[in-house]
Design an enzyme around this catalytic site. Sequence first.
Site, short mmCIF file in Angstrom:
data_model
loop_
_atom_site.label_atom_id
_atom_site.label_comp_id
_atom_site.label_asym_id
_atom_site.label_seq_id
_atom_site.Cartn_x
_atom_site.Cartn_y
_atom_site.Cartn_z
N HIS A 113 1.43 -1.19 -0.03
CA HIS A 113 -0.28 0.18 0.09
C HIS A 113 1.05 0.96 0.40
O HIS A 113 0.77 2.31 -0.66
CB HIS A 113 -1.17 0.24 1.03
CG HIS A 113 -0.45 0.05 2.73
ND1 HIS A 113 -0.06 -1.26 3.51
CD2 HIS A 113 -0.33 1.14 3.35
CE1 HIS A 113 0.18 -1.15 4.53
NE2 HIS A 113 0.24 0.86 4.54
N CYS A 199 -30.70 -2.15 -8.84
CA CYS A 199 -31.19 -3.62 -8.05
C CYS A 199 -33.30 -3.54 -8.25
O CYS A 199 -33.90 -3.74 -7.54
CB CYS A 199 -31.48 -2.77 -6.51
SG CYS A 199 -31.56 -1.23 -5.95
#
Length: 233
Positions: A113, A199
């Site tokens: 990272h 959805c």
Amino acid sequence: MEENRKRARGDEENEEEEVEVRPPLTRSHKLSKDPNKHHLLIVITGSVAVLKTPELIQKLYEKCGENRLAIKIVATENAVKFVNILKLDFDDFVYEDKDEWSMWRERGDPVLHIELRKWADSMLIAPLDANTMAKIATGICDNLATSLIRAWDLSKPAYFAPAMNTFMWENPLTIGHRNTLKTLLQFKEICPISKELMCGDSGQGAMADILSITSLISALVRDQLAVKTHCIS
Ligand SMILES: Cc1cc2nc3c(=O)[nH]c(=O)nc-3n(C[C@H](O)[C@H](O)[C@H](O)COP(=O)(O)O)c2cc1C
């Protein structure tokens, strides 16, 4: 990357399904930089809008030019459930949580990272789901994406494109988290739009359209490369 790929077998409802997986990266993996390119890190999270990632990459290359833009992707575990990252038309890496720990064995080894933070000129978090937004706003860093964002160099540009169901979008927590990202971290928000969501519900919360996102990022790339060229000459 082709040679890095291997096949694993998944077994669902007695059907044999072939799932491609990439072995975790090792400590010898290097993140190389090209001085002629802008280095854009895209973070993808577990929103259904991640299905648009192939189009996002394609349009970014089209608008910026492949010879001027280097893209790396960081994916959360849930983002990977929506897209087959090995099928993205993309010749660099999609980094996953497994890589963070496989690249580090002992003191002196790269910490992924941190390496990604150093590599990037800018960051685009798109789509940013409600969960990762909440984690960023409260400082949680329990995976590669949130560790990278927690370690982000705040002098570099960062954009986020929220994507969530209207019920989540309208929750007061979301307002607070967005404000923290915008005011405290100075990340720039690419506002979601109102439409019929995947959805089936209708309302605010769908990720901004790809054209709006790529217009903003290509303007940034152009400006930053102009500054780079000016400084070199
Ligand atoms: C089919 C499906 C679609 C989803 N879409 C969204 C979405 O658009 N936005 C969102 O905030 N969460 C969405 N979620 C919930 C997130 O995937 C869930 O909060 C997850 O923990 C996010 O993990 P991550 O932030 O580490 O990627 C969805 C879940 C499912 C099963």
